[in-house]
Design an enzyme around this catalytic site. Structure first.
Site, mmCIF file in Angstrom:
data_model
loop_
_atom_site.group_PDB
_atom_site.id
_atom_site.type_symbol
_atom_site.label_atom_id
_atom_site.label_comp_id
_atom_site.label_asym_id
_atom_site.label_seq_id
_atom_site.Cartn_x
_atom_site.Cartn_y
_atom_site.Cartn_z
ATOM 1 N N GLU A 176 0.805 -1.230 0.000
ATOM 2 C CA GLU A 176 0.000 0.000 0.000
ATOM 3 C C GLU A 176 0.837 1.280 0.000
ATOM 4 O OE1 GLU A 176 -3.373 0.158 2.592
ATOM 5 O OE2 GLU A 176 -4.179 -1.728 1.847
ATOM 6 N N GLU B 151 -5.387 -8.634 0.289
ATOM 7 C CA GLU B 151 -6.190 -8.259 1.457
ATOM 8 C C GLU B 151 -7.623 -8.015 1.022
ATOM 9 O OE1 GLU B 151 -4.739 -5.156 4.113
ATOM 10 O OE2 GLU B 151 -2.679 -5.800 3.732
HETATM 11 C C1 BGP Z 1 -4.646 -2.217 5.175
HETATM 12 C C2 BGP Z 1 -3.276 -2.591 5.683
HETATM 13 C C3 BGP Z 1 -3.292 -3.696 6.718
HETATM 14 C C4 BGP Z 1 -4.470 -3.645 7.673
HETATM 15 C C5 BGP Z 1 -5.784 -3.313 6.981
HETATM 16 C C6 BGP Z 1 -6.935 -3.061 7.930
HETATM 17 O O1 BGP Z 1 -4.603 -0.924 4.680
HETATM 18 O O2 BGP Z 1 -2.442 -3.016 4.627
HETATM 19 O O3 BGP Z 1 -2.043 -3.683 7.355
HETATM 20 O O4 BGP Z 1 -4.201 -2.843 8.756
HETATM 21 O O5 BGP Z 1 -5.653 -2.190 6.150
HETATM 22 O O6 BGP Z 1 -6.858 -1.775 8.475
HETATM 23 P P1 BGP Z 1 -7.199 -1.408 9.972
HETATM 24 O O7 BGP Z 1 -6.307 -2.231 10.817
HETATM 25 O O8 BGP Z 1 -6.931 0.058 10.121
HETATM 26 O O9 BGP Z 1 -8.634 -1.728 10.157
#
Ligand code: BGP
Length: 470
Positions: free
Chosen positions: A165, A370
């Site tokens: 990201e 993801e």
């Molecule tokens: C994405 C990231 C992850 C994870 C996910 C969920 O942007 O790559 O590392 O954190 O988001 O986000 P959050 O933990 O803020 O709910």
């Protein structure tokens, strides 16, 4: 398009799940590891920090055995740069190298394909102190670090992810933490950092192809299609503005080797253009990814800019993320999509739409690295967790992915977030994502027992049937 019959998932489809080092490992200062920016940044008060997390560093064998029980064919995890090269003297930390060798061996024991992210937000603090990504030297440091990974693990890793990201880090720098006693970088600085990351990524993709000719490598971006709020042409232009600046400009550079023309005009007009050295263009042109890794959570809905400061507003439910940009776009509401408990848009059809757009644009296979829903899962007295909302979320997204495959999109696999509960970046363990519950609170670590949620069994069945139940 409504089809008479949907395509099946390929026989070798990579059914996986994801984590990242700082959110799951803990052991933040063990076995020679030095702090990363994440360890040094101020994290939200009242929530778990990253020092112990889900203790995966010590329990990875138990966790991977459970992943195998779930039937995972792939495990996407990240390597902490600060375990491999903990100091600025560039000396390799043997214990760090051995740790990930053991993680990879454990995956292989169960025929789980290890998919490695080389950098997931956790830049070494010693590099940050020297300017971080603003300093061109960081490009060399990243290449040296990745060379160690290719040399040590090259024969065992088929899929490498360069940077997780990059677009989130550049567009929402506050989202991964705030540096102590320092303001966030300016936009101009951020686009310079972005340029350096692009160069680092290009050099590493090239190096991977040289050192590991059988491996595949790609960027891991957060990609999402944008809707215009209405059919007003100005809304369509604004939606396109933001789709380009948020998504395509970040994926065009690794794939095509140059910035998106609209982004170039935007950067020039606002005096944000990074300094580009004479060889940089060639460096970017010299490298190509083999696939696109994509994190998908939500779509966004966009209205025309009103050309004033009211274009900018905080995202509902998350004050850390500012949306809208003066003269570019405004965030709008979409009455046709659902929302999670944390205000994130839930849009499976948007997933299909995004997959179509990404494939149409780049014609490279897509690996989902993801996708998931954060929720405050409840551990019942009898030790069960009925996360039916998560099953519902996944069923709908898998159906959308199946439709996208039927549309002709080349899909490599699906690694949702997350394999087990991890520390959420802003909401600790209040907001959970895993198939496996980690029994700990924000401060009370308890036994950190792993407990299978209902979604664990649902995913197990889905994988066993190769998605035929979808
Ligand atoms: C994405 C990231 C992850 C994870 C996910 C969920 O942007 O790559 O590392 O954190 O988001 O986000 P959050 O933990 O803020 O709910």
């Amino acid at each position: 398009m409504i089809y008479n019959k949907l395509s099946d998932f390929a026989e070798n489809f990579l059914w996986g799940a994801s984590t990242s080092a700082y959110q799951v490992e803990g052991a933040w200062n063990e076995d020679g590891k030095s702090p990363s920016i994440i360890d040094m940044y101020k994290h939200p008060e009242g929530y778990a920090d990253f020092t112990i997390a889900s203790d995966h560093y010590h329990r990875f064998r138990e966790d991977i055995a459970l992943f195998a029980k779930m039937g995972l064919k792939a495990y996407r995890f990240s390597i902490a740069w600060t375990r491999i090269i903990p100091e600025d003297n560039q000396k390799i930390n043997k214990l760090g190298v051995e740790h990930y060798r053991d993680v990879i061996a454990e995956c292989k024991k169960y025929n789980i394909e290890p998919i490695v992210t080389m950098y997931h937000f956790d830049l070494p603090w010693y590099l940050e102190e020297k300017g971080g990504w603003l300093n061109r030297e960081t490009i060399d440091r990243f290449e040296e670090y990745c060379k160690v990974l290719f040399t040590e693990y090259g024969k065992d890793i088929k899929y490498w992810l360069t940077i997780n990201e990059q677009n989130t880090m550049i567009l929402h720098p506050g989202a991964i933490g705030t540096p102590p006693n320092k303001p966030l970088p300016t936009k101009k600085e951020l686009y310079q950092m972005n340029h350096h990351m692009m160069l680092a990524q290009a050099r590493v993709m090239k190096l991977c192809h040289k050192l590991c000719p059988n491996a595949k490598i790609g960027p891991a971006l957060n990609l999402t299609a944008m809707y215009a709020e209405t059919c007003k042409p100005e809304d369509a232009i604004a939606a396109h503005n933001w789709e380009v600046l948020r998504c395509w400009n970040f994926a065009d550079v690794p794939v095509f080797g140059f910035y998106h023309p609209l982004a170039v005009k935007y950067l020039e007009d606002r005096d944000l253009m990074p300094e580009i050295q004479p060889d940089d263009k060639q460096t970017l042109l010299n490298a190509k990814p083999d696939f696109i890794a994509m994190n998908y959570y939500s779509t966004a809905t966009i209205a025309a800019s009103q050309g004033n400061a009211s274009d900018v507003s905080a995202r509902a439910g998350d004050q850390q993320i500012m949306l809208g940009e003066q003269g570019v776009y405004r965030a709008a509401e979409n009455p046709y999509v659902a929302k999670s408990q944390y205000g994130w848009v839930i849009d499976p059809t948007g997933f299909r739409y995004t997959l179509r757009k990404v494939y149409e644009r780049y014609r490279l296979p897509i690996l989902i690295t993801e996708n998931g829903i954060g929720a405050s899962d409840k551990l019942e007295e009898d030790g069960t967790i009925h996360d039916l909302y998560r099953i519902d979320f996944y069923e709908k997204h898998l159906l959308a992915m199946k439709e996208a495959i039927t549309d002709g999109v080349d899909m490599l696999g699906y690694c949702p977030w997350a394999a087990l509960d991890v520390v959420s970046t802003h909401q600790g363990y209040a907001k959970r994502y895993g198939f496996l519950y980690v029994d700990r609170d924000e401060q009370d670590l308890k036994q950190m027992k792993r407990i299978e949620k209902d979604s664990f069994y649902w995913y197990q069945k889905t994988i066993a049937e190769n998605g035929k139940n979808i």
